[in-house]
Design a protein around this motif. Structure first.
Motif, mmCIF file in Angstrom:
data_model
loop_
_atom_site.group_PDB
_atom_site.id
_atom_site.type_symbol
_atom_site.label_atom_id
_atom_site.label_comp_id
_atom_site.label_asym_id
_atom_site.label_seq_id
_atom_site.Cartn_x
_atom_site.Cartn_y
_atom_site.Cartn_z
ATOM 1 N N TYR A 172 -5.565 13.783 -0.422
ATOM 2 C CA TYR A 172 -6.048 12.486 -0.909
ATOM 3 C C TYR A 172 -5.153 11.344 -0.423
ATOM 4 O O TYR A 172 -5.646 10.343 0.103
ATOM 5 C CB TYR A 172 -6.128 12.486 -2.441
ATOM 6 C CG TYR A 172 -6.102 11.096 -3.029
ATOM 7 C CD1 TYR A 172 -7.183 10.233 -2.830
ATOM 8 C CD2 TYR A 172 -5.001 10.624 -3.720
ATOM 9 C CE1 TYR A 172 -7.155 8.930 -3.321
ATOM 10 C CE2 TYR A 172 -4.966 9.336 -4.213
ATOM 11 C CZ TYR A 172 -6.039 8.490 -4.014
ATOM 12 O OH TYR A 172 -6.012 7.212 -4.497
ATOM 13 N N ARG B 267 -4.219 6.512 5.116
ATOM 14 C CA ARG B 267 -4.035 6.913 6.518
ATOM 15 C C ARG B 267 -3.846 5.721 7.443
ATOM 16 O O ARG B 267 -3.063 5.789 8.385
ATOM 17 C CB ARG B 267 -5.202 7.778 6.999
ATOM 18 C CG ARG B 267 -6.578 7.115 6.977
ATOM 19 C CD ARG B 267 -7.619 8.192 7.271
ATOM 20 N NE ARG B 267 -8.980 7.714 7.358
ATOM 21 C CZ ARG B 267 -9.766 7.435 6.318
ATOM 22 N NH1 ARG B 267 -9.290 7.534 5.082
ATOM 23 N NH2 ARG B 267 -11.016 7.053 6.492
ATOM 24 N N TRP B 268 -4.527 4.619 7.128
ATOM 25 C CA TRP B 268 -4.413 3.463 8.019
ATOM 26 C C TRP B 268 -3.021 2.860 7.963
ATOM 27 O O TRP B 268 -2.453 2.494 8.996
ATOM 28 C CB TRP B 268 -5.473 2.413 7.666
ATOM 29 C CG TRP B 268 -6.847 2.969 7.795
ATOM 30 C CD1 TRP B 268 -7.718 3.273 6.790
ATOM 31 C CD2 TRP B 268 -7.503 3.355 9.009
ATOM 32 N NE1 TRP B 268 -8.865 3.812 7.290
ATOM 33 C CE2 TRP B 268 -8.779 3.870 8.651
ATOM 34 C CE3 TRP B 268 -7.158 3.313 10.349
ATOM 35 C CZ2 TRP B 268 -9.681 4.330 9.586
ATOM 36 C CZ3 TRP B 268 -8.067 3.779 11.288
ATOM 37 C CH2 TRP B 268 -9.315 4.283 10.902
ATOM 38 N N GLU B 269 -2.489 2.785 6.762
ATOM 39 C CA GLU B 269 -1.131 2.232 6.626
ATOM 40 C C GLU B 269 -0.114 3.175 7.263
ATOM 41 O O GLU B 269 0.821 2.720 7.932
ATOM 42 C CB GLU B 269 -0.786 2.017 5.147
ATOM 43 C CG GLU B 269 -1.484 0.834 4.517
ATOM 44 C CD GLU B 269 -2.928 1.124 4.140
ATOM 45 O OE1 GLU B 269 -3.323 2.304 4.141
ATOM 46 O OE2 GLU B 269 -3.678 0.165 3.849
ATOM 47 N N LEU C 57 -6.532 -12.262 1.611
ATOM 48 C CA LEU C 57 -7.584 -11.429 1.018
ATOM 49 C C LEU C 57 -6.963 -10.383 0.102
ATOM 50 O O LEU C 57 -7.428 -10.158 -1.029
ATOM 51 C CB LEU C 57 -8.359 -10.750 2.148
ATOM 52 C CG LEU C 57 -9.678 -10.094 1.786
ATOM 53 C CD1 LEU C 57 -10.645 -11.106 1.224
ATOM 54 C CD2 LEU C 57 -10.262 -9.422 3.019
ATOM 55 N N ARG C 58 -5.910 -9.736 0.565
ATOM 56 C CA ARG C 58 -5.242 -8.716 -0.250
ATOM 57 C C ARG C 58 -4.559 -9.351 -1.463
ATOM 58 O O ARG C 58 -4.537 -8.764 -2.546
ATOM 59 C CB ARG C 58 -4.194 -7.971 0.585
ATOM 60 C CG ARG C 58 -4.784 -7.091 1.679
ATOM 61 C CD ARG C 58 -5.702 -6.030 1.125
ATOM 62 N NE ARG C 58 -5.995 -4.998 2.099
ATOM 63 C CZ ARG C 58 -7.033 -4.197 2.051
ATOM 64 N NH1 ARG C 58 -7.903 -4.306 1.057
ATOM 65 N NH2 ARG C 58 -7.238 -3.276 2.962
ATOM 66 N N LEU D 72 -5.653 10.661 3.221
ATOM 67 C CA LEU D 72 -6.904 9.961 3.521
ATOM 68 C C LEU D 72 -6.872 8.523 3.003
ATOM 69 O O LEU D 72 -7.312 7.588 3.673
ATOM 70 C CB LEU D 72 -8.087 10.704 2.903
ATOM 71 C CG LEU D 72 -8.418 12.066 3.512
ATOM 72 C CD1 LEU D 72 -9.473 12.786 2.682
ATOM 73 C CD2 LEU D 72 -8.902 11.900 4.950
ATOM 74 N N GLN D 73 -6.370 8.377 1.805
ATOM 75 C CA GLN D 73 -6.386 7.059 1.166
ATOM 76 C C GLN D 73 -5.508 6.055 1.921
ATOM 77 O O GLN D 73 -5.866 4.889 2.052
ATOM 78 C CB GLN D 73 -5.908 7.189 -0.290
ATOM 79 C CG GLN D 73 -5.924 5.904 -1.092
ATOM 80 C CD GLN D 73 -7.337 5.481 -1.492
ATOM 81 O OE1 GLN D 73 -8.309 6.228 -1.315
ATOM 82 N NE2 GLN D 73 -7.470 4.285 -2.029
ATOM 83 N N GLY E 192 -4.473 19.435 -2.920
ATOM 84 C CA GLY E 192 -5.514 18.437 -2.701
ATOM 85 C C GLY E 192 -4.980 17.026 -2.790
ATOM 86 O O GLY E 192 -5.458 16.120 -2.117
ATOM 87 N N ARG E 193 -3.983 16.863 -3.614
ATOM 88 C CA ARG E 193 -3.432 15.526 -3.805
ATOM 89 C C ARG E 193 -2.835 14.996 -2.500
ATOM 90 O O ARG E 193 -2.984 13.816 -2.178
ATOM 91 C CB ARG E 193 -2.367 15.574 -4.904
ATOM 92 C CG ARG E 193 -1.882 14.214 -5.326
ATOM 93 C CD ARG E 193 -0.687 14.272 -6.215
ATOM 94 N NE ARG E 193 -0.951 14.954 -7.478
ATOM 95 C CZ ARG E 193 -0.349 14.636 -8.618
ATOM 96 N NH1 ARG E 193 0.513 13.659 -8.659
ATOM 97 N NH2 ARG E 193 -0.596 15.290 -9.726
ATOM 98 N N SER F 212 -6.999 -10.024 -4.052
ATOM 99 C CA SER F 212 -7.637 -8.805 -4.557
ATOM 100 C C SER F 212 -6.703 -7.860 -5.287
ATOM 101 O O SER F 212 -7.156 -7.011 -6.036
ATOM 102 C CB SER F 212 -8.255 -8.020 -3.396
ATOM 103 O OG SER F 212 -9.053 -8.849 -2.613
ATOM 104 N N GLN G 119 0.836 -1.203 0.000
ATOM 105 C CA GLN G 119 0.000 0.000 0.000
ATOM 106 C C GLN G 119 0.870 1.253 0.000
ATOM 107 O O GLN G 119 0.637 2.189 -0.768
ATOM 108 C CB GLN G 119 -0.916 0.001 1.225
ATOM 109 C CG GLN G 119 -2.000 -1.062 1.179
ATOM 110 C CD GLN G 119 -3.010 -0.823 0.075
ATOM 111 O OE1 GLN G 119 -3.493 0.288 -0.106
ATOM 112 N NE2 GLN G 119 -3.319 -1.849 -0.682
#
Lengths: 471, 396
Positions: A400, A406-408, A456-457, A403-404, A396-397, A460, A204
């Motif tokens: 993004y 943030r968990w990682e 799962l990853r 946010l996209q 803005g990027r 996917s 990620q």
């Protein structure tokens, strides 16, 4: 073949486990044969022609070690010839294109050979070299059975992306190792944690880093470049240390005990400490086979400076045939020299937090140099990080990406810290029934949970490169 | 206890390693195509020397295994749920949710050099001029109907911090409109009409699909027909709003954007069809074969999911609808899937309505027009395709 692939996890590994463990433990030679056969297939999977190259490397090192053993005639010449042969192979396949393309800039019309880089050549070449050099120095006995040398060099867990296993580490285990349930279980847990590092974090963060490092400099903003640097810093650590975890874990599953390759490098408080914690097998290889033979630090300051510069130029070039890698190596040489001769003492007097910050920022900048396509790009990237960004402070990027991913980004922080070791120590110290239960079942349950998520990853996603395969 | 936990763990671990390939063998996907991913399943790789030596042969097995994992669609749906609903990522499977729950394609950040637009517009309009010349040579009329794609129509609902690329679409439209005007070609840009008629209560575009809805299609039909009847100077039987009863299908609607999210979009919208109060009878052939005279392919039960393919049964290479009213003109309509709901309306005005989708048809458009000499030729394309010479932009 990569560990984080369907073929490895669900075809290669089950078949290998079945073939290996269906043989009785006393049939050591047969078990080694199975491991060797599967290891050769593992390597051939990515392109069978390169298997011949690895077999040639094995043959050269096997023969060279026999000749270079103490007590043989002309061992020094044998060692020198074998080393030259190893380096010639590495030089041609890894550096010929770079060398000729640079030469062609001044010598117009010079043909530039198109040489495909065999995966893992830097790793198996260095393993072969260490074997021959250790034999020559009398630190290891020359192995008469070529299959054992072949198994040592081609052993699939560490074959294509390390750690660089020294012959002395596994020499005994090749002959007399003992596979146990505890080892297998611990190895599998380690493997699954490594797989999760790769699948859940590195991939990620890699997506984010790849996109940001593809941005044209005129669109840089300060926030975007910092995010890119942070993302790559995370990607390369979780990618490479994840691979090392998987390699060490697989080794355990088959009774081998490889040395650690990472020791939470991002908690370092100096660059010197960082290199004691990062890619330990490479640092120690260069220390033992280049730095110390050159005189190490037991010499004049001028010679020491020369030794550091030589070792780090080589370390940079080992990572790739590009000026950015050389610059990256020399960047660390200068920092290490600076810490040794200029600001090292002052650094030690700083508060720990500032020292961590100092080390992290310098490591981050190093990775920018390492990741950039060119020195010019790296220069503009780093300038942008410190305010000289054509696009201003933020955009803005950047939001993004925050946010996209943030968990990682959030998860990367605790995953880089020795929290697991700390928790295990705390639990062991408590010595209660509950802590015992958690200690016994916790890591295994976590490993299985992470396996499910990684699976799962894997099903996917299609983004699954290993950075260190190209070295 | 430790030993027991180790044995249990090893059994589970090795069991999982073995269960996946066994399940692939026993219960691997028997499908030929992956519906949600809108692609065919990968076939087993073919063994040949080149593929073997390059390593492709083995690496393709990896793709095959991934495709054929038992329960693949459920796994992918779970993965989408994790990213979309649990982790709340802005972009999931290439889809972004904007204001009002509208689903958009994620537009990659980047820069676009606009210098190429004029050249591309000139090239494509030269081709269209050739078509126009052919049609007018026998007394027919050619119109190019331009429609905004859903993401262009709702561009102002795209998250502010993302790049909606509307400036790029606008520049393409401007270049194309200019080139059409230079050649005197009839370009009916319906974006202003649709935008003016759009209300919150009666949206004209789907929120979860990249097309307009039936109301948008009807407005497009009326607008185009007004222009045609005015140009032809004939009183054609154009369907009025009173001639149609709008009917929301009770079935769950799976828009193309929601499909990429495995139907996990929390919003809801119905697929609407227009039922003619006094139906115009017709015959239908698809690719030369007679088929039931239907313009809507409705599911057998109300529980089944419906998608945009309800209109005309989806994209077909060639469809002919004949109403056997020789006093009326003939129509040829060609374009992408925006034509599908339009065809359910246009056929009522013409004697024979031919529909071509050049993405699935190798026929030469100019030869086809020369052969059938339709009185009216409509090209229907969305604003992201104006400059594309592929598919239905393949005029010559």
């Amino acid at each position: 073949m990569v560990f984080s692939s369907m073929t490895f996890l669900f075809v290669f590994l089950p078949l290998l486990l079945a073939a290996y463990y269906l043989l009785p433990a006393r049939a050591r030679a047969w078990r080694n044969g199975v491991l060797l056969a599967f290891s050769l297939f593992f390597y051939a999977y990515g392109g069978p022609p390169f298997l011949l190259l690895m077999l040639l490397s094995i043959a050269v090192n096997y023969t060279g070690a026999l000749w270079a053993a103490p007590g043989r005639r002309h061992p020094r010449a044998a060692m020198a010839l074998t080393t030259a042969a190893d380096l010639a192979l590495l030089g041609w396949f890894k550096y010929a294109g770079f060398f000729f393309s640079n030469l062609a800039r001044v010598w117009t019309g010079l043909p530039v050979p198109e040489v495909t880089l065999p995966i893992g050549i830097s790793f198996f070449t260095f393993q072969g070299l260490s074997y021959v050099l250790d034999v020559y120095r009398g630190q290891a006995r020359a192995q008469r059975n070529p299959l054992h040398v072949a198994l040592y060099i081609s052993l699939f867990p560490q074959l294509v992306a390390g750690p660089i296993v020294r012959y002395t580490t596994v020499a005994e285990e090749i002959l007399t190792r003992r596979e146990t349930v505890s080892d297998f279980s611990a190895g599998a847990v380690r493997f699954l944690f490594g797989l999760a590092k790769k699948m859940l974090l590195a991939n990620q963060l890699g997506l984010m880093a790849d996109e940001i490092f593809a941005v044209r400099p005129e669109f840089f903003t300060v926030s975007l470049t910092w995010l890119g640097a942070i993302a790559y810093t995370g990607q390369i650590y979780f990618d490479f240390s994840g691979y090392s975890d998987m390699a060490i874990g697989l080794g355990h599953m088959f009774g081998f005990h490889f040395l650690e390759n990472f020791n939470y490098p991002y908690i370092s408080r100096s660059v010197t400490e960082f290199w004691r914690r990062w890619h330990i097998s490479l640092s120690t290889w260069f220390r033992d086979y280049v730095y110390i033979p050159l005189g190490g630090n037991r010499c004049s300051a001028a010679r020491h400076i020369r030794n550091i510069l030589v070792v780090w130029a080589l370390t940079g070039f080992w990572h790739g045939a590009a000026w950015t890698f050389l610059a990256w190596g020399l960047y660390y040489a200068l920092l290490l020299l600076g810490e040794k001769y200029l600001w090292g003492r002052a650094l030690e007097r700083l508060p720990a937090l500032l020292r961590h910050l100092y080390a992290l920022v310098l490591i981050l900048l190093g990775w920018v140099l390492f990741r950039s396509e060119s020195l010019t790009y790296a220069g503009r990237f780093i300038s942008a990080m410190f305010g000289a960004a054509a696009g201003g402070w933020t955009d803005g990027r950047s939001l993004y990406y925050l946010l996209q991913f943030r968990w990682e980004l959030l998860l990367a922080i605790p995953a880089s810290l020795p929290l697991r070791d700390w928790a295990l120590r705390r639990l062991e110290a408590r010595d209660t029934a509950l802590s015992g239960l958690v200690l016994t079942w916790g890591p295994k349950a976590a490993a299985l949970g992470l396996f499910a998520l990684s699976f799962l990853r894997l099903v996917s996603s299609s983004y699954n490169p290993f950075i260190y395969f190209r070295f | 206890m430790k030993r027991f936990s180790e044995v249990c763990f090893i059994l589970l671990f090795v069991g999982f390693l073995c269960a996946v390939p066994l399940l692939i063998l026993l219960h691997g996907s028997k499908l030929q195509a992956l519906y949600y991913e809108n692609r065919a399943l990968s076939a087993p790789p073919e063994l040949n020397t080149q593929a073997l030596l390059s390593g492709d042969y083995f690496s393709r097995w990896d793709g095959w295994l991934t495709d054929h994992v038992a329960g693949r669609e459920r796994l992918l749906k779970l993965n989408t749920w994790l990213d979309y609903r649990l982790l709340d990522r802005p972009a999931v499977n290439g889809i972004v949710e904007g204001a009002g729950g509208v689903l958009f394609p994620f537009q990659a950040y980047g820069t676009w050099d606009l210098d190429y637009l004029a050249g591309d517009a000139a090239a494509i309009c030269d081709d269209l001029a050739a078509l126009d010349e052919l049609v007018t040579s026998y007394g027919g009329r050619f119109y190019y109907v331009g429609l905004p794609l859903q993401n262009a129509f709702y561009y102002d609902r795209y998250p502010d911090y993302l790049e909606n690329r509307y400036w790029h679409i606008s520049a393409m439209t401007e270049a194309f409109a200019g080139a059409m005007a230079d050649r005197g070609l009839a370009f009916l840009d319906l974006e202003p009409v649709l935008r003016a008629a759009q209300t919150e209560e009666r949206p004209l575009y789907a929120a979860s699909d990249h097309h307009f809805n039936y109301y948008g299609a009807y407005l497009a039909y009326r607008t185009v027909m007004e222009r045609i009847t005015a140009d032809l100077g004939r009183d054609l039987p154009v369907l009025t709003a009173d001639d149609l009863a709008s009917e929301d299908l009770p079935n769950p609607f799976l828009g193309s954007r929601d499909r990429k999210l495995y139907g996990l979009w929390p919003g809801s919208e119905a697929l609407t069809i227009g039922v003619q109060r006094d139906p115009v009878a017709f015959d239908r052939t698809d690719n030369g074969t007679p088929v039931p005279a239907q313009v809507f392919r409705l599911p057998a039960t109300e529980a089944e999911t419906v998608d945009y393919n309800v209109y005309m049964g989806g994209d077909v290479a060639e469809t002919v609808l004949s109403t056997h009213r020789p006093e009326l003109p003939d129509l040829l309509i060609f374009g992408d899937s925006f034509t599908n709901p339009l065809e359910t309306l246009f056929y009522t005005v013409f004697d024979e309505t031919r529909s071509l989708d050049l993405r699935y048809n190798d026929v030469s458009l100019l030869d086809y027009v020369a052969e059938h000499r339709p009185d009216v030729v409509l090209c229907v394309r969305d604003d992201t395709s104006y400059l594309s010479a592929e598919g239905n932009g393949r005029i010559r």
